[in-house]
Design a protein around this motif. Structure first.
Motif, PDB file in Angstrom:
ATOM      1  N   ASP A   1      17.517  -6.121 -11.731  1.00  0.00           N
ATOM      2  CA  ASP A   1      17.307  -7.513 -12.155  1.00  0.00           C
ATOM      3  C   ASP A   1      16.215  -8.229 -11.378  1.00  0.00           C
ATOM      4  OD1 ASP A   1      18.543  -7.715  -9.738  1.00  0.00           O
ATOM      5  OD2 ASP A   1      20.340  -8.731 -10.459  1.00  0.00           O
ATOM      6  N   GLY A   2      15.595  -7.571 -10.396  1.00  0.00           N
ATOM      7  CA  GLY A   2      14.515  -8.196  -9.650  1.00  0.00           C
ATOM      8  C   GLY A   2      14.949  -9.256  -8.666  1.00  0.00           C
ATOM      9  N   GLU A   3      16.226  -9.304  -8.301  1.00  0.00           N
ATOM     10  CA  GLU A   3      16.713 -10.299  -7.359  1.00  0.00           C
ATOM     11  C   GLU A   3      16.401  -9.864  -5.925  1.00  0.00           C
ATOM     12  OE1 GLU A   3      18.074 -13.277  -7.801  1.00  0.00           O
ATOM     13  OE2 GLU A   3      17.811 -13.092  -9.975  1.00  0.00           O
ATOM     14  N   CYS A   4      16.059 -10.847  -5.097  1.00  0.00           N
ATOM     15  CA  CYS A   4      15.801 -10.582  -3.686  1.00  0.00           C
ATOM     16  C   CYS A   4      17.139 -10.479  -2.959  1.00  0.00           C
ATOM     17  CB  CYS A   4      14.939 -11.685  -3.081  1.00  0.00           C
ATOM     18  SG  CYS A   4      14.552 -11.424  -1.343  1.00  0.00           S
ATOM     19  N   LEU A   5      17.469  -9.286  -2.479  1.00  0.00           N
ATOM     20  CA  LEU A   5      18.752  -9.060  -1.821  1.00  0.00           C
ATOM     21  C   LEU A   5      18.736  -9.482  -0.362  1.00  0.00           C
ATOM     22  CD1 LEU A   5      19.537  -5.508  -3.267  1.00  0.00           C
ATOM     23  CD2 LEU A   5      20.285  -7.733  -4.141  1.00  0.00           C
ATOM     24  N   ARG A   6      17.587  -9.302   0.297  1.00  0.00           N
ATOM     25  CA  ARG A   6      17.569  -9.565   1.733  1.00  0.00           C
ATOM     26  C   ARG A   6      16.123  -9.805   2.185  1.00  0.00           C
ATOM     27  NH1 ARG A   6      20.612  -5.981   2.251  1.00  0.00           N
ATOM     28  NH2 ARG A   6      22.477  -7.257   1.996  1.00  0.00           N
ATOM     29  N   THR A   7      15.968 -10.709   3.137  1.00  0.00           N
ATOM     30  CA  THR A   7      14.676 -10.980   3.752  1.00  0.00           C
ATOM     31  C   THR A   7      14.756 -10.623   5.219  1.00  0.00           C
ATOM     32  OG1 THR A   7      14.190 -12.772   2.198  1.00  0.00           O
ATOM     33  CG2 THR A   7      12.946 -12.734   4.243  1.00  0.00           C
ATOM     34  N   ILE A   8      13.808  -9.811   5.662  1.00  0.00           N
ATOM     35  CA  ILE A   8      13.816  -9.297   7.034  1.00  0.00           C
ATOM     36  C   ILE A   8      12.544  -9.755   7.718  1.00  0.00           C
ATOM     37  CG2 ILE A   8      13.991  -7.231   8.472  1.00  0.00           C
ATOM     38  CD1 ILE A   8      15.084  -5.833   5.848  1.00  0.00           C
ATOM     39  N   LYS A   9      12.672 -10.588   8.727  1.00  0.00           N
ATOM     40  CA  LYS A   9      11.508 -11.072   9.457  1.00  0.00           C
ATOM     41  C   LYS A   9      10.948  -9.954  10.326  1.00  0.00           C
ATOM     42  CE  LYS A   9      11.627 -15.306   7.971  1.00  0.00           C
ATOM     43  NZ  LYS A   9      10.523 -15.854   7.134  1.00  0.00           N
ATOM     44  N   GLY A  10       9.608  -9.932  10.434  1.00  0.00           N
ATOM     45  CA  GLY A  10       8.971  -8.905  11.239  1.00  0.00           C
ATOM     46  C   GLY A  10       7.479  -9.103  11.298  1.00  0.00           C
ATOM     47  N   GLY A  11       6.783  -8.054  11.679  1.00  0.00           N
ATOM     48  CA  GLY A  11       5.343  -8.114  11.805  1.00  0.00           C
ATOM     49  C   GLY A  11       4.643  -7.891  10.481  1.00  0.00           C
ATOM     50  N   TYR A  12       3.317  -7.773  10.561  1.00  0.00           N
ATOM     51  CA  TYR A  12       2.478  -7.567   9.383  1.00  0.00           C
ATOM     52  C   TYR A  12       2.607  -6.106   8.960  1.00  0.00           C
ATOM     53  CZ  TYR A  12      -1.523  -8.472   6.300  1.00  0.00           C
ATOM     54  OH  TYR A  12      -2.330  -8.660   5.207  1.00  0.00           O
ATOM     55  N   GLY A  13       3.396  -5.844   7.922  1.00  0.00           N
ATOM     56  CA  GLY A  13       3.655  -4.480   7.497  1.00  0.00           C
ATOM     57  C   GLY A  13       2.513  -3.880   6.707  1.00  0.00           C
ATOM     58  N   LEU A  14       2.095  -2.671   7.091  1.00  0.00           N
ATOM     59  CA  LEU A  14       1.030  -1.958   6.386  1.00  0.00           C
ATOM     60  C   LEU A  14       1.548  -0.715   5.664  1.00  0.00           C
ATOM     61  CD1 LEU A  14      -1.818  -2.109   9.056  1.00  0.00           C
ATOM     62  CD2 LEU A  14      -1.518  -3.582   7.069  1.00  0.00           C
ATOM     63  N   CYS A  15       2.670  -0.183   6.099  1.00  0.00           N
ATOM     64  CA  CYS A  15       3.266   0.982   5.449  1.00  0.00           C
ATOM     65  C   CYS A  15       4.770   0.926   5.669  1.00  0.00           C
ATOM     66  CB  CYS A  15       2.685   2.290   5.979  1.00  0.00           C
ATOM     67  SG  CYS A  15       2.810   2.465   7.771  1.00  0.00           S
ATOM     68  N   VAL A  16       5.515   1.544   4.784  1.00  0.00           N
ATOM     69  CA  VAL A  16       6.967   1.499   4.849  1.00  0.00           C
ATOM     70  C   VAL A  16       7.530   2.770   4.238  1.00  0.00           C
ATOM     71  CG1 VAL A  16       7.145   0.275   2.645  1.00  0.00           C
ATOM     72  CG2 VAL A  16       8.999   0.088   4.298  1.00  0.00           C
ATOM     73  N   ALA A  17       8.682   3.198   4.749  1.00  0.00           N
ATOM     74  CA  ALA A  17       9.370   4.381   4.207  1.00  0.00           C
ATOM     75  C   ALA A  17      10.845   4.273   4.540  1.00  0.00           C
ATOM     76  CB  ALA A  17       8.777   5.664   4.776  1.00  0.00           C
ATOM     77  N   PHE A  18      11.679   4.807   3.649  1.00  0.00           N
ATOM     78  CA  PHE A  18      13.124   4.846   3.881  1.00  0.00           C
ATOM     79  C   PHE A  18      13.476   6.081   4.703  1.00  0.00           C
ATOM     80  CE2 PHE A  18      13.449   1.704   0.547  1.00  0.00           C
ATOM     81  CZ  PHE A  18      14.602   1.002   0.877  1.00  0.00           C
TER      82      PHE A  18
END
Length: 943
Positions: free
Chosen positions: A457-474
């Protein structure tokens, strides 16, 4: 045999709260609450007054418009444009909304697009009612007339188009400005003793530095105001239609008197200058708007400030004027005495000439200033009255960081921010996305942290404060994720709680990429500090005694240049890295020994990926090319010119040799790495596309862009062929060249003056013209066939069998069939469609007019057709004897039928007014209780 592929189409879009442009005004507006549905019966629901419900906020969000409940911070509705397809069924990209306007009644929203179209939406309906096409480029200004019957649009093409909202067609095109139209407003002229409208003016501003006043009766420019310091950016007229305020490129507000009751009012020059007022903020005034009560004036600058001015009443303004003139007189007298004491008799005799007219500073005073953390892109006043007595007004501000704030302007105090909508989207570009192992959620990174989204549904589940992200992986299992930042840290995030877990120091430079090891034992990071580091998952005991996930550094591969990306083959044998020196190098994972060096890119390869079978490596970068390499020998299979700008990311579809690439040219492209063919070009984003993630089964992809939006593209069951898709792209490029010309010989009136036709030639108008021509030809053929049969029947003495009707006419007479075919054309496209017809078809329409008028069929449409044909072909028709006979026969019929239609319309309007008065009187008689809610809550007035 030709291979067929499955098409990908956009299935969802989310992450955008508000989007505004820096050079257009009007991207936000308050709208009344959604109308309530009548439960049973047909009637007017008077169960609840409109004032009992809260206003909603309409905010532009790229190609959509969102309707928000500001207090709850939830989006109640989205106005999504209808799905547009070409002749082959492929979905076309929707243009970005560049301007927004609300009708005075609040029930209609007008949205101007980047393709020059204007869409009309009725609040409460899910479908777009009307689409008007009149501009070649972006629509930059929109405004309704005070009664909502007319709509004016200004474009980047320097044209002003006036539309009839009820008739859904254009009225006129006004030419005179030489640059982009920045704003426009209507001025209604009413008599001294009557409220009846006797004239309507239109005031426009432009980047050419002029303010023009147009008389809509004569459709000509009657006044041009000059002398401004630079461009004129915005204007507004107060609700009483007596004052006009213009904002320019400098720090001054220019006020004009447009009251027709003033002495010496001239319709040729309706605006009389009242002087200027210096604003506190420097720079241009982007948006100038009056409050609906006329008591306040808002001026938004190009920066982070919004100034609220209080408009003084007549008595207070007169006192201010009197004090100003008195101070000025005293100052001049003091200067005269000083000059006389010094012996300068000439200066002492000088008299100050002052006509004593009211100035802008007499009526305006600065009441408050709203300052935000980011730049503003629009504002709107609320018409609701606050319960607090110290609140003057309420205003909503659209910000450049994908947020909307609502402020209350307090009397003699600082403005108070009461509501904010900022948690449903990133404040800046989305630089990286990653899908969870189960493909249920997606994690996106921006300049201030990450957001976790639900795919369904495109809902925002969670907001995580942090630095300037350039890459991400689970991480394996999907409960944790790692984020590489611009500061050189690797953040470990608990996805369920949104907390950051303690991790060791990672790199000294920006972390540009991750590569997960196939055995799930760890991951590899690539950084701008010229190192590639190996990390191993571990469990660490925290202060509370609980064991949490962490990672430890195991090995480091030192490189000679910055490392831009890294990948590990699915079989876990090879490691590939992309370097700043335009090369890619391949190493063995176990020993870190050098294996291959891939040369060929002329600029750094910003991204690369490896296929699931570990056979192919695809790389792309700043040279706009995609190169396909074989990992066995390092040979380049093919170099493909892929995008018009830098390629920012590419990914293989699992278990295939198909790949997706995204770039700064805002496009997403689908490729076959075996045949090196471009399969699809997906257009939807309105800014550079930075990242892409492909699902584990390849059934959908997710892309992130600089327009702050996340878009999901699903694989459909619709097959397509490469040759057909390439042919479609060529046809689309040819269609882009279709546009209206300034002068069209023999088919259009010359447009050397200021007035022109409202609509423009598009593919839709050409299709409509073809449909009209086909219907007229079929009607003419049937008419001739029946005439020939009648003549033959007379010769045969009436012995011939009746002629069988043509089934294509659907049982209608030829003339009736032609009229019904024309009636199917949209009103907004009819004018241009008639214009595109050759002269012989216009003559055929003229021949049918006598039949239609005699039968009284579709009188309004028939009168409009007669007007269009005569405006276009009057000269040629007057020289044809047969046409002149038809015109002489049509003239009395046309006048009588038009008079009958006018009388019927007047009768219906009178009946509607009677019904309206009955409903209002019924509500007043029954009254209400002390709580303000009427006691006729269940009553409905039948229609």
């Amino acid at each position: 045999m030709v291979k067929a592929y499955l098409r990908y189409e956009q299935a969802a879009s989310w992450g955008v709260v508000a989007s505004g442009l820096s050079d257009t005004a009007g991207a936000i507006a308050y709208v009344p609450p959604a109308p309530r549905n009548v439960a049973e019966g047909v009637g007017v629901d008077i169960a609840r007054p409109a004032a009992a419900a809260k206003e909603r906020l309409a905010v532009v969000a790229l190609e959509r418009v969102g309707l928000w409940d500001v207090k709850k911070g939830t989006r109640e509705e989205q106005l999504i444009p209808p799905r547009a397809t070409d002749e082959r069924g492929a979905t076309l990209a929707q243009p970005r909304v560049t301007a927004l306007a609300r009708s005075p009644g609040g029930d209609v929203l007008a949205c101007g697009g980047a393709d020059g179209s204007v869409r009309l939406w009725r609040i409460g309906d899910d479908a777009c009612d009307v689409t008007l096409r009149g501009h070649k480029r972006d629509v930059t200004a929109l405004r309704f007339s005070n009664d909502g019957s007319l709509l004016v649009s200004g474009g980047r093409d320097a044209d002003v188009v006036v539309w009839d909202v009820a008739a859904e067609s254009g009225v006129t095109r006004l030419r005179g400005h030489r640059d982009q139209i920045t704003d426009c407003a209507f001025v209604d002229l009413r008599g001294h003793r009557s409220a009846e409208l006797f004239g309507r003016m239109l005031v426009t501003t432009s980047k050419d530095g002029y303010v023009k006043v147009w008389d809509l009766g004569t459709r000509a420019c009657t006044q041009t105001l000059t002398g401004f310091d630079g461009e004129t950016w915005s204007l507004d007229v107060n609700p009483s239609q007596t004052r006009c305020v213009v904002g320019t490129a400098d720090d001054k507000l220019h006020a004009f008197d447009c009251d027709e009751r003033r002495d010496g009012f001239d319709r040729e020059s309706p605006l009389m200058a009242m002087g200027t007022m210096t604003r506190r903020a420097k720079g241009r005034a982007m948006t100038v708007r009056f409050h609906s009560s006329g008591e306040y004036l808002g001026v938004q600058g190009a920066g982070r400030g919004l100034e609220i001015y209080r408009v003084r009443g007549d008595k207070e303004a007169a006192k201010k004027q009197k004090r100003r003139l008195k101070r000025k007189r005293e100052k001049m007298e003091q200067k005269a005495r000083e000059a006389e004491e010094l012996g300068d008799l000439d200066a002492a005799r000088e008299e100050h000439e002052d006509d004593g007219a009211r100035a802008a500073q007499d009526e305006l005073e600065l009441a408050s200033t709203v300052t935000t953390k980011s730049k503003m892109r629009g504002f709107a006043f609320s018409s609701e009255v606050s319960k607090r007595t110290d609140v003057m007004c309420k205003v909503a501000v659209l910000l450049d960081d994908n947020a909307v704030h609502e402020w209350e302007i307090v009397d003699e105090g600082e403005p108070e921010r009461v509501h904010a909508i900022d948690s449903s989207g990133h404040p800046s570009d989305i630089r990286a996305v990653a899908l969870s192992p189960d493909d249920e959620t997606v994690l996106s990174c921006s300049s201030n942290g990450c957001k976790l989204w639900n795919i369904s549904d495109g809902e925002c589940l969670r907001t995580i404060k942090g630095g300037y992200g350039l890459c991400v992986a689970f991480a394996p299992g999907g409960r944790h994720a790692i984020v590489g930042t611009k500061q050189g840290t690797i953040e470990l995030v608990d996805v369920n709680s949104g907390a950051q877990l303690p991790v060791p120091q990672a790199h000294e430079g920006a972390v540009w990429g991750f590569a997960m090891l196939p055995d799930d034992s760890g991951f590899i990071s690539a950084s701008a500090d010229k190192t590639v580091r190996f990390w191993e998952w571990s469990l660490e005991k925290g202060e509370d005694g609980m064991r949490t996930l962490s990672f430890n550094h195991t090995r480091t591969l030192q490189m000679a240049e910055d490392v831009l990306s890294c990948q590990v083959t699915p079989d876990g044998k090879l490691l590939s890295v992309s370097l700043l020196d335009n090369t890619l190098k391949v190493f063995f994972v176990d020993s870190l020994k050098f294996n291959l060096s891939l040369y060929g890119h002329r600029l750094p390869a910003l991204c690369h990926d490896i296929s699931s079978d570990s056979q192919l490596l695809a790389s792309a970068g700043a040279d706009k090319n995609i190169r396909i390499w074989g990992l066995d020998f390092g040979d380049c299979h093919r170099s493909i010119f892929a995008h018009q700008d830098s390629v920012m990311a590419l990914k293989f579809v699992p278990k295939t040799h198909y790949l997706f690439s995204v770039g700064k040219d805002k496009l997403i492209k689908y490729w076959d790495a075996d045949k090196f063919d471009p399969l699809l070009t997906l257009e939807a984003h309105h800014a550079p596309v930075w990242c892409i993630a492909v699902s584990t089964r390849g059934n959908f992809i997710v892309t992130g862009s600089g327009d702050r939006s996340l878009r999901m593209w699903e694989r459909t069951d619709e097959p397509f062929f490469v040759d057909e898709e390439q042919e479609r792209l060529l046809e689309a490029k040819l269609d882009e060249g279709i546009d209206d010309e300034r002068v069209r010989p023999n088919t259009e009136l010359p447009v050397e003056g200021e007035e022109g036709m409202a609509g423009r030639k598009t593919l839709e108008t050409l299709t409509a013209a073809d449909a009209i021509a086909e219907a007229l030809e079929l009607a003419e053929h049937e008419t001739k066939r029946f005439a020939e049969h009648a003549a033959d029947n007379v010769k045969a003495g009436g012995k011939l069998a009746p002629l069988q009707p043509n089934p294509l006419l659907l049982g209608q007479q030829p003339s009736q069939y032609a009229l019904n075919a024309i009636a199917k054309i949209r009103a907004s496209e009819l004018e241009r469609a008639i214009l595109c017809l050759p002269f012989e078809f216009a003559h055929a329409i003229l021949d049918h007019l006598f039949t239609w008028l005699t039968a009284g069929q579709k009188v309004e449409l028939t009168c409009k057709l007669a007007t269009l044909v005569m405006r276009t072909h009057a000269d040629r028709l007057s020289r044809v004897p047969e046409a002149r006979k038809t015109l002489v026969a049509i003239r009395p019929l046309l006048r009588s039928r038009a008079k009958e239609a006018r009388d019927i319309m007047g009768f219906n309007l009178a009946g509607i007014k009677v019904l309206e008065n009955f409903v209002r009187d019924n509500a007043e008689v029954r009254g209400g209780d002390d709580d303000g809610v009427p006691d006729f809550a269940t009553e409905r007035v039948p229609l």
